[in-house]
Design a protein around this motif. Structure first.
Motif, mmCIF file in Angstrom:
data_model
loop_
_atom_site.group_PDB
_atom_site.id
_atom_site.type_symbol
_atom_site.label_atom_id
_atom_site.label_comp_id
_atom_site.label_asym_id
_atom_site.label_seq_id
_atom_site.Cartn_x
_atom_site.Cartn_y
_atom_site.Cartn_z
ATOM 1 N N GLU A 19 49.666 41.960 9.279
ATOM 2 C CA GLU A 19 48.758 42.501 8.269
ATOM 3 C C GLU A 19 47.564 43.206 8.910
ATOM 4 O OE1 GLU A 19 47.699 39.629 5.289
ATOM 5 O OE2 GLU A 19 49.784 39.052 4.983
ATOM 6 N N LEU A 20 47.043 42.641 9.981
ATOM 7 C CA LEU A 20 45.916 43.265 10.673
ATOM 8 C C LEU A 20 46.324 44.589 11.315
ATOM 9 C CD1 LEU A 20 44.144 40.170 12.263
ATOM 10 C CD2 LEU A 20 43.321 41.599 10.385
ATOM 11 N N GLN A 24 44.676 48.159 10.461
ATOM 12 C CA GLN A 24 44.147 49.046 11.500
ATOM 13 C C GLN A 24 44.746 50.447 11.373
ATOM 14 O OE1 GLN A 24 41.859 48.653 14.312
ATOM 15 N NE2 GLN A 24 41.206 47.138 12.828
ATOM 16 N N ALA A 25 46.036 50.532 11.098
ATOM 17 C CA ALA A 25 46.682 51.835 10.925
ATOM 18 C C ALA A 25 46.089 52.551 9.708
ATOM 19 C CB ALA A 25 48.193 51.665 10.773
ATOM 20 N N LYS A 26 45.818 51.805 8.650
ATOM 21 C CA LYS A 26 45.225 52.390 7.447
ATOM 22 C C LYS A 26 43.836 52.949 7.746
ATOM 23 C CE LYS A 26 43.628 51.297 2.828
ATOM 24 N NZ LYS A 26 43.267 50.245 1.897
ATOM 25 N N LEU A 27 43.063 52.243 8.561
ATOM 26 C CA LEU A 27 41.711 52.701 8.888
ATOM 27 C C LEU A 27 41.720 54.072 9.544
ATOM 28 C CD1 LEU A 27 39.950 49.471 10.199
ATOM 29 C CD2 LEU A 27 39.549 50.672 8.042
ATOM 30 N N ASP A 28 42.782 54.386 10.252
ATOM 31 C CA ASP A 28 42.838 55.687 10.914
ATOM 32 C C ASP A 28 43.133 56.811 9.922
ATOM 33 O OD1 ASP A 28 42.381 56.929 13.434
ATOM 34 O OD2 ASP A 28 44.521 57.380 13.571
ATOM 35 N N ALA A 47 37.909 56.135 9.825
ATOM 36 C CA ALA A 47 37.178 54.869 9.776
ATOM 37 C C ALA A 47 37.399 54.058 11.045
ATOM 38 C CB ALA A 47 37.584 54.054 8.548
ATOM 39 N N LYS A 48 38.398 54.435 11.815
ATOM 40 C CA LYS A 48 38.650 53.768 13.089
ATOM 41 C C LYS A 48 37.807 54.389 14.211
ATOM 42 C CE LYS A 48 42.514 51.785 15.549
ATOM 43 N NZ LYS A 48 43.952 51.705 15.690
ATOM 44 N N GLY A 49 37.127 55.508 13.907
ATOM 45 C CA GLY A 49 36.224 56.114 14.881
ATOM 46 C C GLY A 49 36.743 57.368 15.562
ATOM 47 N N ARG A 50 37.925 57.837 15.182
ATOM 48 C CA ARG A 50 38.491 59.049 15.784
ATOM 49 C C ARG A 50 37.837 60.269 15.145
ATOM 50 N NH1 ARG A 50 42.732 62.135 13.950
ATOM 51 N NH2 ARG A 50 43.172 60.545 12.375
ATOM 52 N N VAL A 51 37.246 61.153 15.955
ATOM 53 C CA VAL A 51 36.609 62.368 15.447
ATOM 54 C C VAL A 51 37.700 63.353 15.038
ATOM 55 C CG1 VAL A 51 35.138 64.336 16.007
ATOM 56 C CG2 VAL A 51 34.523 62.051 16.795
ATOM 57 N N VAL A 87 33.143 50.879 6.643
ATOM 58 C CA VAL A 87 34.470 50.881 6.013
ATOM 59 C C VAL A 87 35.375 49.888 6.725
ATOM 60 C CG1 VAL A 87 36.547 52.258 5.596
ATOM 61 C CG2 VAL A 87 34.300 53.226 5.114
ATOM 62 N N SER A 88 35.351 49.904 8.046
ATOM 63 C CA SER A 88 36.181 48.994 8.829
ATOM 64 C C SER A 88 35.835 47.545 8.528
ATOM 65 C CB SER A 88 35.999 49.278 10.321
ATOM 66 O OG SER A 88 36.760 48.384 11.096
ATOM 67 N N SER A 89 34.558 47.244 8.462
ATOM 68 C CA SER A 89 34.110 45.883 8.181
ATOM 69 C C SER A 89 34.572 45.435 6.800
ATOM 70 C CB SER A 89 32.588 45.816 8.286
ATOM 71 O OG SER A 89 32.136 44.524 8.013
ATOM 72 N N THR A 90 34.464 46.318 5.828
ATOM 73 C CA THR A 90 34.898 45.996 4.466
ATOM 74 C C THR A 90 36.396 45.740 4.425
ATOM 75 O OG1 THR A 90 33.120 47.303 3.488
ATOM 76 C CG2 THR A 90 35.029 46.864 2.097
ATOM 77 N N GLU A 91 37.174 46.630 5.055
ATOM 78 C CA GLU A 91 38.628 46.478 5.034
ATOM 79 C C GLU A 91 39.078 45.228 5.792
ATOM 80 O OE1 GLU A 91 40.960 48.227 3.282
ATOM 81 O OE2 GLU A 91 39.201 49.157 2.376
#
Length: 109
Positions: A19-20, A24-28, A47-51, A87-91
């Motif tokens: 699930e994690l 993580q994939a969703k955050l990207d 949301a994972k930090g990729r510009v 966003v990452s913290s919330t997810e």
């Protein structure tokens, strides 16, 4: 602890890990936008930090504005990073809300 209990714990851990990884994939795929200078500089990131993209207003493309542009770029990057972290913290909070983790424990993401 018997073998059945250990097996159940291992299965739960594997499910949580899966699930994690999905989260993580969703955050990207979630995008945030950092803005500075009233919109003169914009940074789009995952949301994972990729510009993903940088937009600079044409008025900033002058040698005399170099220092201001550098400052605005740093501010826009920081704004994007802060929004991505939120966003990452919330997810991740949604994912871990049912887990028996100690208070203040953060997963390594």
């Amino acid at each position: 602890m018997n073998d059945d209990q250990l097996k159940k714990i291992m299965e739960m851990a594997q499910n949580v890990q899966n699930e994690l990884q999905t989260a993580q994939a969703k955050l990207d795929t979630v995008e945030v936008e950092g803005v500075a200078g009233g919109g003169l500089v914009k940074i789009k990131a995952s949301a994972k930090g990729r510009v993903i993209a940088i937009a600079i207003d044409d008025s900033m493309m002058q040698v005399s504005e170099k220092q201001m542009l550098e400052d605005l770029l740093a501010a826009a990057f920081n704004d994007a990073r802060n929004k991505a972290d939120a966003v990452s913290s919330t997810e991740m909070g949604k994912m871990t809300s049912g887990l028996p983790l100690p208070p203040g424990f953060k997963l390594p993401f």
